[in-house]
Design a protein around this motif. Structure first.
Motif, PDB file in Angstrom:
ATOM      1  N   ASP A  30     -23.133  21.025  36.473  1.00 57.69           N
ATOM      2  CA  ASP A  30     -24.541  21.381  36.660  1.00 57.69           C
ATOM      3  C   ASP A  30     -25.500  20.244  36.316  1.00 57.69           C
ATOM      4  O   ASP A  30     -26.584  20.457  35.765  1.00 57.69           O
ATOM      5  N   GLY A  31     -25.087  19.034  36.638  1.00 56.99           N
ATOM      6  CA  GLY A  31     -25.944  17.882  36.432  1.00 56.99           C
ATOM      7  C   GLY A  31     -25.511  16.770  37.359  1.00 56.99           C
ATOM      8  O   GLY A  31     -24.572  16.910  38.148  1.00 56.99           O
ATOM      9  N   TYR A  32     -26.182  15.630  37.266  1.00 59.04           N
ATOM     10  CA  TYR A  32     -25.770  14.479  38.064  1.00 59.04           C
ATOM     11  C   TYR A  32     -26.183  13.195  37.368  1.00 59.04           C
ATOM     12  O   TYR A  32     -27.069  13.170  36.505  1.00 59.04           O
ATOM     13  N   ARG A  33     -25.490  12.130  37.740  1.00 57.85           N
ATOM     14  CA  ARG A  33     -25.748  10.806  37.182  1.00 57.85           C
ATOM     15  C   ARG A  33     -26.915  10.174  37.930  1.00 57.85           C
ATOM     16  O   ARG A  33     -26.959  10.178  39.160  1.00 57.85           O
ATOM     17  N   THR A  34     -27.867   9.623  37.185  1.00 57.39           N
ATOM     18  CA  THR A  34     -29.048   9.030  37.791  1.00 57.39           C
ATOM     19  C   THR A  34     -28.778   7.582  38.187  1.00 57.39           C
ATOM     20  O   THR A  34     -27.754   6.989  37.843  1.00 57.39           O
ATOM     21  N   LEU A  35     -29.717   6.997  38.915  1.00 56.35           N
ATOM     22  CA  LEU A  35     -29.567   5.618  39.374  1.00 56.35           C
ATOM     23  C   LEU A  35     -29.503   4.619  38.221  1.00 56.35           C
ATOM     24  O   LEU A  35     -28.943   3.532  38.365  1.00 56.35           O
ATOM     25  N   LYS A  36     -30.055   4.972  37.065  1.00 51.95           N
ATOM     26  CA  LYS A  36     -30.012   4.095  35.894  1.00 51.95           C
ATOM     27  C   LYS A  36     -28.893   4.489  34.929  1.00 51.95           C
ATOM     28  O   LYS A  36     -28.811   3.970  33.821  1.00 51.95           O
TER      29      LYS A  36
END
Length: 472
Positions: A30-36
């Protein structure tokens, strides 16, 4: 006392046993890795269009008809038209009785005048201001699983090795001779897809590419044969340049006109371990600068998500508070209504279409439980280490009106038992200090962290570091 970066927010790796992981993460729900490289909660949802709140029948297809500015919805075997005039949602049921199968993925297309849908029976066509009806003309195929439109023709297939088409600009007129066989390999056509004005016939072990040659009217293009199959008939995705599908070995692949490229190396083991994938559905959701390929596996009750933007994987779900486990995500169908500026999902458990947005921390009343679990971190050595403090950044000032939201952290030393959970306040509105500190001192050779957050607020955390001493 050296300070080291902690690999807490790395990509998830499911290609090996979890005990092998050090720098890679074990799971992300229920989440995701951001570009940073940080972690944030997936979008939540809120009911917008309600045809029926009764549980049992779900939404089997959504299609935004841009020329008419309506969303066509298939659910419970019926066809509905959704409008959003002056920001007022309206649901209109177009069928008096079910014409389509229930709880079966629907293939849909339009030709500018009519809407077409099929999911295992006859094709149903719907004029924009008319009543849905079967196409029953002699020569029209039955048991149709996929419909597409190209150059005035309605194309169809019915889980055979044959593609059928209507007369040109006459969608309800079909001729018994209007068919062609995918003969490059003795294969069954699992799916039909029109992409960049080419016709893709995706078989179990091979794929053929056809075109309108202006004469026959359709033929296979020179070199239009791919030695790659398709295992998920209802999970074919596209972007501006490429097609994506799960091949016969259950690997996510990309085809951009020349070669088939494998994308799921980190998750192949997980995909191949599923008990069944042929009933999977997929949606490409592009929002907030990220592109997600969302695969719902009905039999295994799981939703695996490929974050194309960061080349990372995770899992979305519905958190069952009673069982303390994840079911597959509630979103069973998706479309983006561009003139409305709304991302819409059709629920799998009821005839409800919801708005999908990061402005919502819940799925209506259901908790969105963000959970990230790291690998067994060793900081490059198996020696015993003393941890004196851990620090990381988090979004603050996200307080709720009735309580202060929390980020919960626990850890496991040397693959032993989980520690007690420690709660970290995400602050009240107006608190903007970015750094959270965990001063629980401990010794370890390896250490595994778990981060969870369940409050209905936006959560972002990143940039972890640890003060350690190497002891022996």
């Amino acid at each position: 006392m050296p300070t080291v970066k902690l690999p807490i927010f790395e990509s998830v790796m499911k290609g090996v046993d979890g005990i092998e992981l050090s720098d890679d993460n074990f799971s992300l729900f229920d989440g995701y890795r951001t570009l940073k490289g940080g972690t944030t909660k997936r979008p939540g949802s809120k009911a917008l269009f309600t045809a029926s709140a009764a549980l049992g029948l779900g939404v089997d297809g959504l299609f935004y008809w841009a020329e008419k500015d309506v969303v066509m919805m298939v659910g419970g075997g019926d066809i509905y038209q959704l409008s959003y005039t002056s920001n007022t949602p309206t649901v209109t049921k177009l069928t008096s009785s079910p014409l389509l199968n229930q709880n079966t993925p629907a293939s849909m297309t339009v030709d500018g005048t009519n809407f077409y849908a099929a999911n295992g029976g006859r094709i149903v066509y719907t004029p924009i201001s008319g009543t849905p009806a079967y196409i029953t003309t002699t020569g029209a195929p039955t048991n149709v699983t996929h419909v597409e439109f190209l150059d005035g023709y309605i194309l169809a297939t019915n889980r055979s090795n044959t593609m059928y088409w209507s007369n040109v600009n006459a969608p309800t007129t079909w001729n018994a001779l209007n068919f062609a066989t995918a003969a490059g390999s003795p294969d069954i056509i699992n799916a039909l897809k029109v992409f960049n004005r080419e016709i893709y016939l995706l078989g179990q072990r091979s794929i053929e590419i056809w075109e309108n040659d202006g004469t026959t009217p359709f033929s296979r293009i020179p070199g239009g044969f791919i030695e790659s199959g398709c295992s998920t008939p209802y999970a074919i995705l596209e972007d501006e340049n490429s097609l994506y599908w799960l091949d016969e070995n259950r690997r996510l692949v990309r085809f951009a006109g020349k070669t088939v490229e494998r994308l799921s190396t980190r998750f192949d083991r997980e995909l191949q371990g599923l008990s069944k994938v042929s009933d999977a559905t997929a949606q490409k959701i592009e929002m907030d600068g990220y592109v997600f390929f969302v695969f719902n596996f009905k039999t295994d009750d799981r939703t695996l998500v490929y974050n194309q933007t960061t080349d990372d994987w995770g899992e979305w779900g519905k958190w069952d508070l009673t069982k303390a486990e994840y079911e597959r995500w509630l979103g069973n169908a998706y479309c983006y209504a561009e003139k409305w500026g709304l991302h819409l999902i059709g629920r799998r458990d009821s005839l409800i279409v919801s708005e999908l947005s990061r402005n919502y921390g819940y799925d209506d009343s259901d908790v969105v439980r963000l959970a990230r679990t790291t690998g067994h971190i060793d900081n490059g050595t198996s020696k015993i280490k003393q941890c004196n403090e851990v620090r990381f950044r988090a979004k603050r000032g996200a307080g709720l009106s009735d309580r202060t939201p929390k980020l919960m952290i626990r850890y496991k030393l040397d693959n032993g038992y989980w520690s007690n959970v420690k709660e970290f306040s995400l602050g009240n509105i107006g608190e903007y200090d970015l750094v959270l500190r965990d001063i629980r001192r401990h010794q370890y050779r390896t250490k595994q962290y778990e981060f969870t957050a369940t409050d209905a607020v936006d959560v972002v955390f990143s940039n972890a570091e640890e003060d350690i001493e190497i002891l022996r």
